[in-house]
Motif scaffolding. Sequence first.
Motif, PDB file in Angstrom:
ATOM      1  N   TYR A  52       0.853  -1.192   0.000  1.00 19.75           N
ATOM      2  CA  TYR A  52       0.000   0.000   0.000  1.00 19.75           C
ATOM      3  C   TYR A  52       0.885   1.237   0.000  1.00 19.75           C
ATOM      4  O   TYR A  52       1.802   1.353   0.817  1.00 19.75           O
ATOM      5  N   LEU A  78      -7.541  -5.190   4.248  1.00 16.62           N
ATOM      6  CA  LEU A  78      -7.310  -5.322   2.808  1.00 16.62           C
ATOM      7  C   LEU A  78      -6.186  -6.300   2.493  1.00 16.62           C
ATOM      8  O   LEU A  78      -5.828  -6.470   1.325  1.00 16.62           O
ATOM      9  N   ILE A 332      -1.921  -1.008  -3.885  1.00 15.90           N
ATOM     10  CA  ILE A 332      -3.063  -0.107  -3.721  1.00 15.90           C
ATOM     11  C   ILE A 332      -2.483   1.271  -3.408  1.00 15.90           C
ATOM     12  O   ILE A 332      -1.691   1.414  -2.469  1.00 15.90           O
ATOM     13  N   GLU A 337      -8.929   2.426  -2.516  1.00 17.44           N
ATOM     14  CA  GLU A 337      -9.880   1.601  -1.780  1.00 17.44           C
ATOM     15  C   GLU A 337     -11.189   2.334  -1.531  1.00 17.44           C
ATOM     16  O   GLU A 337     -12.192   1.721  -1.170  1.00 17.44           O
ATOM     17  N   LYS A 356     -16.528   4.267   1.667  1.00 17.63           N
ATOM     18  CA  LYS A 356     -16.463   2.944   1.055  1.00 17.63           C
ATOM     19  C   LYS A 356     -17.543   2.770  -0.004  1.00 17.63           C
ATOM     20  O   LYS A 356     -18.701   3.120   0.227  1.00 17.63           O
ATOM     21  N   PHE A 360     -13.533  -1.070  -1.919  1.00 15.31           N
ATOM     22  CA  PHE A 360     -13.065  -1.568  -0.630  1.00 15.31           C
ATOM     23  C   PHE A 360     -13.414  -3.047  -0.450  1.00 15.31           C
ATOM     24  O   PHE A 360     -12.535  -3.855  -0.145  1.00 15.31           O
ATOM     25  N   TYR A 363     -11.216  -5.135  -2.921  1.00 20.55           N
ATOM     26  CA  TYR A 363      -9.833  -5.278  -2.459  1.00 20.55           C
ATOM     27  C   TYR A 363      -9.749  -6.175  -1.230  1.00 20.55           C
ATOM     28  O   TYR A 363      -8.772  -6.911  -1.043  1.00 20.55           O
TER      29      TYR A 363
END
Length: 459
Positions: A52, A78, A332, A337, A356, A360, A363
Amino acid sequence: MKNLILSFVSAGILFSCGKAKKEEAVAEVTQEEVKETLAPVSDAIMENAVIYEANIRQYSEEGSFKAFTKDIPELRKLGVKILWIMPIYPISTTKSKGSLGSYYAISDYTKVNPEFGTIEDFRELVKTAHDNGIYVILDWVANHTGWDHTWLKEHPEYYTKDEAGNITHTVDTDWTDVADLNYDNQEMREQMKKDMIYWLKEEGVDGFRCDVAGMVPVDFWDATVAELKKIKPVFMLAEGWEPELLENAFDMGYGWDTHHKMNDIAQGKADAKEWDKRMVQIDTMYAKDDILMNFTSNHDENSWNGTVQERMGDAAAMFAALSYVAPGMPLIYSGQEYDMDKRLLFFEKDTIIKKKGKFFPLYEKLGKLKNNNPALHGGKNAASYTRIKTSDDNKVLVFKREKDNNTIVFVSNMTKEPVKFTAEFEGKFKDYLSEEELESKLGQEYELDSWQYMILIKE
């Protein structure tokens, strides 16, 4: 995902009503257990990791370490195992761009930008990440510094100079806000290494993402990383595609050409055959244990080339899934997300709206599969990748990944129009996203809607 449209032929697909083969149970790990068991970063961690990229300035309204730290448990949901933090160092004001300047114009390698908070705040971020089973790597800018860096006054010999003896920015770039470092100077190399060591020994980070790594001599990276590894195991990500970077110093490089193929296919400039060519190119250029990072966005792509929606449109979800199931490690970028559909400002304050939506939960499911199924291993001992022939390989991509008696088949329509095809695979499967059970036979005809895809787990 849209419902699959199936056309039945004599060897038609059979849906089973029986109970699916029991999947191996994966115990939920409490945060306290993670605290006790987090081990140094290793090759095994790389096999099933999600990375991330954290843009601290733009992640929240506050743009602070503290605000980001609060959401680290969300990243764990995630499947994130490696946290890459964009540069956190003080930013030069001399020749700076915009009102806040570039993260990559650094005035001090061993301090934090007060815009983000204090060093104590950063330490809490690292601790929280580690408590959640997530390793932290810092963005390291070794090619240049900002014009306010103390080296400019104390060690001008550390920098590249023009014929008149003036320190210059990096040649053939518009990076006028930074001064180019001269890697012929051995004292500068030594100090650069010492500054990197500080973050490992004093602040507990687990490695580095190295900016424009290909513009810095490979022998510097090889020698420096060898010294870093004497201190602790590290994870090293190169912003570069050059195979020589991965020979010794770096664990992973950028899959730039993979990303470009995704954009081209989404925009109708290329077809599934171009994806096949890219996979062959990777096998030809890179060693078997080299890792490439798969991404549909990052800070450069988002700010300068457009959002995922701009570049990929309705194909965005399919390519997100492909970045997880293809060989390599998926990335990501902050905001993806949360279905972010805006170009974040680079030299000014901006804010990601954390609401969200579609991505989200997608993922979350993809991360769980990546973390737990060996067929998606993408590290130094990666699962195999085999292209499966179809009746329309220009429009349809089907491949399988296999490791340790685990098999996943990815099926996708890589066009904006519905397509009918047959594919040369068979067996009993579970569609991971829809949870439907199915049996496929040779000669089976399928029809997929535009950009539709399936992730099939063989039973």
